[in-house]
Design a protein around this motif. Structure first.
Motif, PDB file in Angstrom:
ATOM      1  N   HIS A  55       0.852  -1.186   0.000  1.00  0.00           N
ATOM      2  CA  HIS A  55       0.000   0.000   0.000  1.00  0.00           C
ATOM      3  C   HIS A  55       0.891   1.241   0.000  1.00  0.00           C
ATOM      4  CE1 HIS A  55      -3.437  -2.537   0.650  1.00  0.00           C
ATOM      5  NE2 HIS A  55      -4.244  -1.500   0.744  1.00  0.00           N
ATOM      6  N   GLU A  66      -3.997   4.870   5.604  1.00  0.00           N
ATOM      7  CA  GLU A  66      -4.362   5.216   4.221  1.00  0.00           C
ATOM      8  C   GLU A  66      -5.764   5.824   4.119  1.00  0.00           C
ATOM      9  OE1 GLU A  66      -4.309   2.213   5.426  1.00  0.00           O
ATOM     10  OE2 GLU A  66      -6.201   1.288   4.828  1.00  0.00           O
ATOM     11  N   TRP A  67      -6.510   5.731   5.204  1.00  0.00           N
ATOM     12  CA  TRP A  67      -7.837   6.350   5.218  1.00  0.00           C
ATOM     13  C   TRP A  67      -7.804   7.747   5.850  1.00  0.00           C
ATOM     14  CZ3 TRP A  67     -13.274   4.462   4.962  1.00  0.00           C
ATOM     15  CH2 TRP A  67     -13.397   3.333   4.146  1.00  0.00           C
ATOM     16  N   HIS A 115      -5.376   4.288  -4.599  1.00  0.00           N
ATOM     17  CA  HIS A 115      -6.192   3.936  -3.438  1.00  0.00           C
ATOM     18  C   HIS A 115      -7.407   4.859  -3.387  1.00  0.00           C
ATOM     19  CE1 HIS A 115      -7.127   2.554   0.687  1.00  0.00           C
ATOM     20  NE2 HIS A 115      -6.580   1.442   0.226  1.00  0.00           N
ATOM     21  N   HIS A 116      -8.200   4.754  -2.317  1.00  0.00           N
ATOM     22  CA  HIS A 116      -9.439   5.530  -2.264  1.00  0.00           C
ATOM     23  C   HIS A 116      -9.202   7.034  -2.425  1.00  0.00           C
ATOM     24  CE1 HIS A 116     -10.590   1.665  -0.966  1.00  0.00           C
ATOM     25  NE2 HIS A 116     -10.613   1.859   0.343  1.00  0.00           N
ATOM     26  N   TYR A 158      -3.613  -3.509  -7.372  1.00  0.00           N
ATOM     27  CA  TYR A 158      -4.771  -3.115  -6.572  1.00  0.00           C
ATOM     28  C   TYR A 158      -5.296  -1.853  -7.215  1.00  0.00           C
ATOM     29  CZ  TYR A 158      -7.184  -0.863  -2.605  1.00  0.00           C
ATOM     30  OH  TYR A 158      -8.085  -0.228  -1.791  1.00  0.00           O
ATOM     31  N   ASP A 225     -11.078  -2.753  -5.293  1.00  0.00           N
ATOM     32  CA  ASP A 225     -11.462  -2.522  -3.902  1.00  0.00           C
ATOM     33  C   ASP A 225     -12.227  -1.200  -3.788  1.00  0.00           C
ATOM     34  OD1 ASP A 225     -11.324  -3.357  -1.164  1.00  0.00           O
ATOM     35  OD2 ASP A 225      -9.843  -1.796  -0.829  1.00  0.00           O
ATOM     36  N   TYR A 226     -13.340  -1.131  -3.181  1.00  0.00           N
ATOM     37  CA  TYR A 226     -14.318  -2.142  -2.850  1.00  0.00           C
ATOM     38  C   TYR A 226     -15.699  -1.513  -2.939  1.00  0.00           C
ATOM     39  CZ  TYR A 226     -15.052  -0.054   1.845  1.00  0.00           C
ATOM     40  OH  TYR A 226     -15.349   0.798   2.867  1.00  0.00           O
ATOM     41  N   ARG A 260     -14.492  -8.079  -4.793  1.00  0.00           N
ATOM     42  CA  ARG A 260     -15.069  -6.903  -4.145  1.00  0.00           C
ATOM     43  C   ARG A 260     -15.842  -5.972  -5.074  1.00  0.00           C
ATOM     44  NH1 ARG A 260     -10.801  -5.427   0.720  1.00  0.00           N
ATOM     45  NH2 ARG A 260     -10.919  -7.477   1.681  1.00  0.00           N
ATOM     46  N   GLU A 276     -10.604 -10.207   5.217  1.00  0.00           N
ATOM     47  CA  GLU A 276      -9.601  -9.182   5.540  1.00  0.00           C
ATOM     48  C   GLU A 276      -9.311  -9.154   7.028  1.00  0.00           C
ATOM     49  OE1 GLU A 276     -10.428  -5.402   3.720  1.00  0.00           O
ATOM     50  OE2 GLU A 276      -9.455  -4.300   5.335  1.00  0.00           O
ATOM     51  N   CYS A 296      -6.084 -11.203   3.452  1.00  0.00           N
ATOM     52  CA  CYS A 296      -5.129 -10.097   3.385  1.00  0.00           C
ATOM     53  C   CYS A 296      -4.932  -9.588   4.803  1.00  0.00           C
ATOM     54  CB  CYS A 296      -5.622  -9.007   2.445  1.00  0.00           C
ATOM     55  SG  CYS A 296      -7.355  -8.562   2.631  1.00  0.00           S
TER      56      CYS A 296
HETATM   57  C1  GLC Z   1     -10.101  -2.219   2.672  1.00  0.00           C
HETATM   58  C2  GLC Z   1      -9.639  -0.840   2.965  1.00  0.00           C
HETATM   59  C3  GLC Z   1      -8.316  -0.577   2.513  1.00  0.00           C
HETATM   60  C4  GLC Z   1      -7.382  -1.676   2.199  1.00  0.00           C
HETATM   61  C5  GLC Z   1      -8.018  -2.928   1.774  1.00  0.00           C
HETATM   62  C6  GLC Z   1      -7.118  -4.118   1.780  1.00  0.00           C
HETATM   63  O1  GLC Z   1     -11.129  -2.317   1.895  1.00  0.00           O
HETATM   64  O2  GLC Z   1     -10.513   0.135   2.523  1.00  0.00           O
HETATM   65  O3  GLC Z   1      -7.758   0.547   3.016  1.00  0.00           O
HETATM   66  O4  GLC Z   1      -6.750  -1.268   1.072  1.00  0.00           O
HETATM   67  O5  GLC Z   1      -9.177  -3.187   2.343  1.00  0.00           O
HETATM   68  O6  GLC Z   1      -7.795  -5.300   1.779  1.00  0.00           O
END
Ligand code: GLC
Length: 465
Positions: A55, A66-67, A115-116, A158, A225-226, A260, A276, A296
């Motif tokens: 990540h 990361e959020w 990522h998001h 990803y 994702d997701y 997802r 997860e 994961c």
């Molecule tokens: C989740 C989260 C995220 C991460 C991911 C990994 O959905 O939002 O931050 O990347 O899962 O499985």
């Protein structure tokens, strides 16, 4: 009569449509791949068992999850303006990452291309919000692909279907702007979304996926994702997920896809399920059938680099997690969140080096292994994996026993040895001993050295009669 029939048909059709409109389901089948073809497509992955998740994004700069943008309710302008000029991962050396992953015994790696937060780690034509517009200026994804391939690892992308940067992405509950809402959520969300247009976002997302799947050679895994479900969430239709999957298979027919996109109802809308941060109690099932799965997990509690997070798992815990996953027929993808300078943090390195030491001796208990046949029960404190081709069992001694390990199936053992040094382990038939008095029955099992060998989790290789 005719009129009545038509009317009834319209009413019935309307009723059915209404039901469908409520819970629209994706088609039960999307492709015409046979079960055997699918099994073949997934064979390498089911054999390899162990991968690295990475990540890496703008969130490495704040270094607190990361959020962070959502947790701290930061709008994308503020976030980008603050962190983009600071993102210069000058120590990034993909070859070093690849060598580390390989040494740790990982056979594939999946990198966050976006990522998001919406920041792109490749040189995309779709937006300016990308790594090549930072001082760093290099295409991180390209270097990742080249380096990991050169080390013989499989590569995966990803890709976040959620996007907190794009102005057309409708605000849903994980979105940073949702967090800012006070009072009536419905009205506020409607207002926020009045000018947002998912059609335009989908077009953008499809273009991005197209770039990634056509510009970087063979991609072995794509990890979408997701789908945030429920009120203020999304469904497969928001992504046009069936078409997205078709696009994926069109450009990368052999690629594996995670689960997802909200296409669980389709038999082939996914290749593997993705529990997860949890250790399933048994082999996961879908509609009653055991399915391919990958858990994961992070080394500590965050996916992106998190300087102050301190719930790091120990090496023996992580090894147990890997063995336990394999013992239930699954894969483990273990995550590293590189720092804003582009290196793996020392705590991750410590564990990866530990894996390298352990896998050097013990990878035979992981690759090509799965759950043991029913007649072999793992004794307490151990984890049992099985190589069906070689018909060998691998007993992972998570809690090291005192000199003797009782084994129900001792009678089926032809020969046993430690995996790390190939030294013989004696099999003992039940013999009455002084200690076994009263109702205690003598048991058969394995005779072990009293002292635990100098291996985090010792493994016994058992050849069967
Ligand atoms: C989740 C989260 C995220 C991460 C991911 C990994 O959905 O939002 O931050 O990347 O899962 O499985």
């Amino acid at each position: 009569m005719k009129g009545k029939f038509i009317l009834t048909s319209i009413v019935t059709a309307g009723f059915i449509t209404a039901l469908w409109a409520d819970t629209p389901k994706p088609p039960s089948r999307i492709f015409d791949e046979t079960e055997a073809q699918r099994a073949e497509r997934m064979a390498w992955w089911r054999h390899d068992r162990f991968g690295m998740f990475i990540h890496f994004g703008l969130y490495a700069v704040p270094g607190r999850h990361e959020w962070v943008q959502s947790i701290e309710k930061i709008d994308t302008e503020t976030y980008g303006r603050k962190y983009m000029p600071r993102f210069n991962p000058d120590l990034y050396d993909a070859r070093k990452w690849a060598r580390t992953a390989k040494a740790a015994g990982m056979k594939y790696a999946v990198l966050t291309t976006k990522h998001h937060e919406g920041f792109c780690m490749w040189d995309t034509k779709t937006t300016d919000y990308k790594i090549t517009n930072t001082e760093f200026g290099r295409d991180v994804v390209r270097e990742f692909v080249d380096a990991f391939r050169a080390e013989g690892l499989k590569v995966g992308f990803y890709f976040s279907i959620m996007d907190w940067h794009h102005p057309d992405y409708t605000v849903d509950f994980p979105h940073p702007l949702f967090g800012k809402i006070e009072g009536d959520k419905k009205a506020a969300v409607a207002k926020l979304n009045a000018n947002r247009n998912m059609d335009r976002y989908r077009k953008y997302m499809f273009e991005q996926v197209h770039e990634l799947l056509t510009g970087y050679g063979r991609i072995d895994i794509i990890w979408y994702d997701y789908t945030p479900k429920g009120e203020f969430g999304k469904t497969w239709q928001d992504w046009n997920a069936v078409e997205l999957l078709k696009l994926t298979r069109k450009h990368q027919p052999q690629c594996l896809v995670d689960s997802r996109l909200d296409l669980m109802e389709s038999e082939d809308g996914w290749d593997f399920v993705t529990p997860e941060q949890c250790k399933p109690a048994a082999w996961p099932t879908v509609r009653g059938k055991e399915v391919p799965w990958e858990t994961c997990q992070t080394f500590s509690g965050s996916w992106g680099y998190h300087r102050d997070e301190n719930t790091w798992k120990s090496l023996p815990q992580l090894i147990e997690l890997l063995a336990d996953t394999v013992s239930k027929g699954g894969n483990l993808i273990l995550n590293v969140g590189p720092t804003a300078r582009g290196e793996f943090d020392w705590r991750a390195m410590e564990r990866l080096e530990g894996f390298a030491r352990w896998m050097h001796f013990n990878s035979r208990s992981i690759y090509g292994c799965t759950r043991a046949p029913e007649d072999f029960a793992a004794p307490n404190g151990t984890v049992l994996t099985y190589n069906p081709k070689q018909e060998t069992l691998y007993l992972h001694l998570v809690n090291y026993p005192m000199g003797f390990l009782p084994l129900d199936f001792y009678g089926k053992v032809k020969y046993a040895q430690f995996l790390h040094d190939g030294s013989e382990i004696a099999v003992r038939n039940p013999v009455a001993r002084h200690g076994q008095q009263g109702d205690l029955k003598p048991v058969g099992g394995l005779v072990l050295p009293m002292q635990k060998p100098n291996v985090s989790v010792p493994v016994i290789e058992i050849f069967l009669r």
